[in-house]
Scaffold this motif. Structure first.
Motif, PDB file in Angstrom:
ATOM      1  N   CYS A 365       2.360 102.159  49.269  1.00 22.74           N
ATOM      2  CA  CYS A 365       2.167 101.377  50.490  1.00 22.74           C
ATOM      3  C   CYS A 365       0.966 100.464  50.293  1.00 22.74           C
ATOM      4  CB  CYS A 365       1.964 102.283  51.707  1.00 22.74           C
ATOM      5  SG  CYS A 365       0.662 103.528  51.494  1.00 22.74           S
ATOM      6  N   CYS A 366       0.848  99.433  51.111  1.00 18.85           N
ATOM      7  CA  CYS A 366      -0.292  98.509  50.972  1.00 18.85           C
ATOM      8  C   CYS A 366      -0.630  97.874  52.313  1.00 18.85           C
ATOM      9  CB  CYS A 366       0.007  97.430  49.922  1.00 18.85           C
ATOM     10  SG  CYS A 366       1.402  96.351  50.310  1.00 18.85           S
ATOM     11  N   TRP A 367      -1.876  97.397  52.400  1.00 21.04           N
ATOM     12  CA  TRP A 367      -2.400  96.720  53.586  1.00 21.04           C
ATOM     13  C   TRP A 367      -2.274  95.208  53.438  1.00 21.04           C
ATOM     14  CZ3 TRP A 367      -4.375  99.214  57.871  1.00 21.04           C
ATOM     15  CH2 TRP A 367      -4.763 100.555  57.739  1.00 21.04           C
ATOM     16  N   SER A 368      -2.167  94.522  54.567  1.00 20.80           N
ATOM     17  CA  SER A 368      -2.351  93.065  54.549  1.00 20.80           C
ATOM     18  C   SER A 368      -3.837  92.767  54.402  1.00 20.80           C
ATOM     19  CB  SER A 368      -1.814  92.439  55.841  1.00 20.80           C
ATOM     20  OG  SER A 368      -2.558  92.902  56.966  1.00 20.80           O
ATOM     21  N   GLY A 369      -4.178  91.519  54.140  1.00 23.20           N
ATOM     22  CA  GLY A 369      -5.564  91.160  53.859  1.00 23.20           C
ATOM     23  C   GLY A 369      -6.538  91.468  54.972  1.00 23.20           C
ATOM     24  N   ASN A 370      -6.073  91.400  56.224  1.00 21.59           N
ATOM     25  CA  ASN A 370      -6.973  91.658  57.354  1.00 21.59           C
ATOM     26  C   ASN A 370      -6.677  92.989  58.040  1.00 21.59           C
ATOM     27  OD1 ASN A 370      -4.547  91.005  58.529  1.00 21.59           O
ATOM     28  ND2 ASN A 370      -5.438  89.722  60.134  1.00 21.59           N
ATOM     29  N   ASP A 371      -5.909  93.843  57.365  1.00 20.16           N
ATOM     30  CA  ASP A 371      -5.603  95.196  57.829  1.00 20.16           C
ATOM     31  C   ASP A 371      -4.746  95.247  59.090  1.00 20.16           C
ATOM     32  OD1 ASP A 371      -7.226  95.990  55.744  1.00 20.16           O
ATOM     33  OD2 ASP A 371      -8.992  96.300  57.004  1.00 20.16           O
ATOM     34  N   SER A 372      -4.108  94.151  59.464  1.00 26.52           N
ATOM     35  CA  SER A 372      -3.314  94.145  60.695  1.00 26.52           C
ATOM     36  C   SER A 372      -1.853  94.485  60.453  1.00 26.52           C
ATOM     37  CB  SER A 372      -3.406  92.777  61.389  1.00 26.52           C
ATOM     38  OG  SER A 372      -2.809  91.780  60.577  1.00 26.52           O
ATOM     39  N   ALA A 373      -1.442  94.576  59.201  1.00 34.74           N
ATOM     40  CA  ALA A 373      -0.050  94.894  58.892  1.00 34.74           C
ATOM     41  C   ALA A 373       0.009  95.811  57.677  1.00 34.74           C
ATOM     42  CB  ALA A 373       0.751  93.622  58.651  1.00 34.74           C
ATOM     43  N   ILE A 374       1.125  96.515  57.550  1.00 36.51           N
ATOM     44  CA  ILE A 374       1.346  97.476  56.469  1.00 36.51           C
ATOM     45  C   ILE A 374       2.710  97.191  55.862  1.00 36.51           C
ATOM     46  CG2 ILE A 374       1.564  99.931  55.905  1.00 36.51           C
ATOM     47  CD1 ILE A 374       0.084 100.430  58.632  1.00 36.51           C
ATOM     48  N   MET A 375       2.816  97.399  54.560  1.00 37.15           N
ATOM     49  CA  MET A 375       4.108  97.234  53.897  1.00 37.15           C
ATOM     50  C   MET A 375       4.386  98.426  53.003  1.00 37.15           C
ATOM     51  SD  MET A 375       5.538  94.072  51.545  1.00 37.15           S
ATOM     52  CE  MET A 375       4.155  94.157  50.419  1.00 37.15           C
ATOM     53  N   ASN A 380      18.035 100.752  48.785  1.00 41.13           N
ATOM     54  CA  ASN A 380      18.913  99.598  48.910  1.00 41.13           C
ATOM     55  C   ASN A 380      18.133  98.290  48.748  1.00 41.13           C
ATOM     56  OD1 ASN A 380      21.912  99.392  49.584  1.00 41.13           O
ATOM     57  ND2 ASN A 380      21.066  97.728  50.803  1.00 41.13           N
ATOM     58  N   ASN A 381      16.993  98.368  48.023  1.00 38.75           N
ATOM     59  CA  ASN A 381      16.075  97.224  47.862  1.00 38.75           C
ATOM     60  C   ASN A 381      15.522  96.742  49.193  1.00 38.75           C
ATOM     61  OD1 ASN A 381      16.159  97.246  45.116  1.00 38.75           O
ATOM     62  ND2 ASN A 381      17.306  95.345  44.876  1.00 38.75           N
ATOM     63  N   PHE A 382      15.435  97.645  50.170  1.00 34.71           N
ATOM     64  CA  PHE A 382      14.813  97.325  51.447  1.00 34.71           C
ATOM     65  C   PHE A 382      13.305  97.575  51.352  1.00 34.71           C
ATOM     66  CE2 PHE A 382      18.800  98.394  54.200  1.00 34.71           C
ATOM     67  CZ  PHE A 382      19.394  97.227  53.760  1.00 34.71           C
ATOM     68  N   PHE A 383      12.541  96.771  52.089  1.00 37.92           N
ATOM     69  CA  PHE A 383      11.124  97.056  52.283  1.00 37.92           C
ATOM     70  C   PHE A 383      10.771  96.810  53.733  1.00 37.92           C
ATOM     71  CE2 PHE A 383      11.391  92.643  50.976  1.00 37.92           C
ATOM     72  CZ  PHE A 383      10.423  91.966  51.693  1.00 37.92           C
ATOM     73  N   ARG A 384       9.791  97.560  54.220  1.00 35.07           N
ATOM     74  CA  ARG A 384       9.443  97.535  55.631  1.00 35.07           C
ATOM     75  C   ARG A 384       8.065  96.923  55.829  1.00 35.07           C
ATOM     76  NH1 ARG A 384      11.677 101.103  58.949  1.00 35.07           N
ATOM     77  NH2 ARG A 384      11.191  99.447  60.416  1.00 35.07           N
ATOM     78  N   VAL A 385       7.922  96.107  56.875  1.00 39.13           N
ATOM     79  CA  VAL A 385       6.633  95.530  57.261  1.00 39.13           C
ATOM     80  C   VAL A 385       6.361  95.937  58.704  1.00 39.13           C
ATOM     81  CG1 VAL A 385       5.261  93.440  57.556  1.00 39.13           C
ATOM     82  CG2 VAL A 385       6.956  93.565  55.701  1.00 39.13           C
ATOM     83  N   PHE A 386       5.204  96.558  58.932  1.00 37.67           N
ATOM     84  CA  PHE A 386       4.822  97.028  60.266  1.00 37.67           C
ATOM     85  C   PHE A 386       3.610  96.243  60.745  1.00 37.67           C
ATOM     86  CE2 PHE A 386       6.679 100.547  57.909  1.00 37.67           C
ATOM     87  CZ  PHE A 386       7.671 100.988  58.770  1.00 37.67           C
ATOM     88  N   ASP A 387       3.736  95.627  61.921  1.00 36.97           N
ATOM     89  CA  ASP A 387       2.638  94.882  62.527  1.00 36.97           C
ATOM     90  C   ASP A 387       1.883  95.820  63.455  1.00 36.97           C
ATOM     91  OD1 ASP A 387       1.047  93.203  64.200  1.00 36.97           O
ATOM     92  OD2 ASP A 387       2.279  91.493  63.606  1.00 36.97           O
ATOM     93  N   ARG A 388       0.629  96.098  63.145  1.00 32.93           N
ATOM     94  CA  ARG A 388      -0.138  97.075  63.913  1.00 32.93           C
ATOM     95  C   ARG A 388      -0.541  96.553  65.288  1.00 32.93           C
ATOM     96  NH1 ARG A 388      -5.203  98.664  61.260  1.00 32.93           N
ATOM     97  NH2 ARG A 388      -5.136 100.332  62.821  1.00 32.93           N
TER      98      ARG A 388
END
Length: 463
Positions: A365-375, A380-388
């Motif tokens: 898992c990883c953080w966005s640059g400003n810590d407001s989102a997670i990936m 099935n080659n799916f990836f998830r992005v969560f907006d905090r």
């Protein structure tokens, strides 16, 4: 404020504005062949941006490291483009054989970590199961001509033939990128290395295997027992009493004395190296009480934490287990402050996932640059992005069907019932051989790198 600081600040503001609303992700590039015939050695095993995001490194199961450099023209465009070209490719590790243990050591690159840049050269650490290497990546665009003691082809001249002294001259040449090993850190791990992390002091780093965490100094070159220090050791005296293993470890991004490590029991321990040289006694223990209603035969397996990442600010951390990703506040140990289901629809499939060993997959898992989102990734080659901030989430697919520049990614949905809508895919139709285990987010912009088998997909926001 200089131009570099202003540019970085503007990028973070752009990132923050985008994360506060809905990000429309678009295809940027794909690296690697899109053919169906994939060799095992070409499968990407790790992905990592450097600290300014201008370089992106991947490691594969064949022991190779490929570094991509951002195209300066794409960076200067308005709006910016996240386009990368191959910068350097080199063989980092070779297959080995441990004759004492009759054990083959794979060349697969488990982790890559960049050091902060201090001079024109770049430095990175790469590791396989047993050996860590420090690589220097430098550019050369000039050559020296007119040596007195050797010919231009490198042959040594006969001293008797030297009748006059020449003044060597420096001539321009075609740019050459050289990767050379500067340090080799070996013979310190009995078990397979699963993590490396560079300390914020840029002088030390840690390496973790199943039962121990070692602290290394980057400048110590000898291979004696003084080259590293064992700071965590959870190996029991009797191995039959072993109940958990270390799954991931990372230094705090700001406090050089703090580190965290996760375990197969679903716990995360924070250690303070100021308390004692041996960090077997943790300062904090982060653990979520188990929900009795979800208790099953697979509970212990799916609660194992496969990855832990501290936020860029150092206040929070995320942990990834098999079905979810959780956000923890370092000031609160009792429970996570946020929990996001990644693929809850697989809970009914745990039996078949256990039989085909997919339940043991280790998603990062990883953080966005400003810590407001997670990936994080899924099957099935799916990836998830969560907006905090908005609590919205989206499922996207790294597919060759979208491999056209600026193509907008359509959100994907998985159907668990009998009837499904036109744009949905049934959970029974998911391809579990296609899995997104490794992802990376640009440190200041909405550019993400997603490893799908032997392909590296690059996506960016379409503002």
């Amino acid at each position: 404020m200089d131009c570099g600081e202003a540019s970085s600040r503007n990028s973070l503001l752009t990132l923050e504005r985008a994360c506060n609303g809905d990000i429309q992700w678009s295809f940027s590039q794909v690296k690697g062949t899109l053919e169906d015939d994939v060799t095992e050695a070409d499968i990407i095993s790790c992905v990592e941006f450097n600290h300014d995001g201008d370089l992106l490194a991947t490691g594969d199961k064949g022991g190779r490291v490929v570094i991509f450099q951002r195209d300066p023209l794409s960076k200067a465009l308005i709006p910016r483009r996240g386009e990368y070209n191959v910068y350097s490719t080199f063989q980092s590790h070779e297959p080995e054989f441990d004759y004492l243990k009759s054990l083959e050591i794979e060349e697969k690159i488990n982790k890559i970590r960049w050091l902060k840049r201090k001079n024109p050269a770049h430095f990175l650490l790469s590791t396989n199961d047993k050996t860590i290497k420090l690589w220097k990546v430098s550019e050369r665009d000039k050559r020296v001509e007119g040596y007195n003691t050797k010919e231009e082809n490198g042959a040594i001249r006969d001293p008797a033939c030297i009748t006059a002294l020449r003044v060597p001259t420096i001539k321009p040449m075609e740019l050459m990128v050289e990767a050379s090993p500067r340090r080799i850190f070996a013979n310190a791990h009995t078990y397979h290395i699963n993590s490396i992390s560079v300390n914020s002091d840029q002088e030390t780093y840690l390496s973790a295997d199943d039962l121990r965490i070692n602290l290394w100094h980057l400048e110590i070159t000898d291979q004696s027992f003084t080259s590293c220090t064992d700071i965590v050791d959870i190996k029991p005296t009797n191995m039959e009493e072993l109940t958990e293993v270390i799954t991931a470890a990372e230094f705090h991004p700001v406090e050089c004395n703090l580190l965290v490590y996760s375990s197969s029991k679903g716990t995360i321990r924070l250690c303070d190296m100021r308390s004692a040289a041996l960090c077997d006694r943790h300062s904090k223990l982060f653990e979520e009480p188990e929900d009795p209603t979800n208790r099953s035969f697979f509970s212990e397996i799916i609660s194992s934490i496969s990855d832990v990442k501290l936020s860029n600010s150092g206040r929070y951390m995320i942990s990834r287990d098999y079905l979810s990703v959780k956000v923890w506040d370092l000031h609160m140990e009792t429970k996570p402050i946020e929990s996001y289901p990644v693929h809850e629809y697989l809970r009914s499939k745990l039996c078949s996932l256990y039989e085909n060993d997919c339940i043991f997959d280790k998603f990062e898992c990883c953080w966005s640059g400003n810590d407001s989102a997670i990936m994080t990734g899924s099957y099935n080659n799916f990836f998830r992005v969560f907006d905090r901030s908005t609590k919205r989430d989206v499922t996207l697919e790294a597919s060759r069907d979208v491999a056209k520049p600026k193509t907008l990614l359509k959100p994907r949905k998985v159907c668990t019932g009998g009837k499904r809508k036109k744009d949905e895919i049934s959970v029974d139709c998911l391809d579990f051989n296609k899995k997104i285990l490794h992802t990376a987010w640009h440190p200041t912009e909405n550019i993400v790198a997603v490893a799908a088998t032997n392909n590296l997909f690059l996506f960016q926001d379409k503002l």
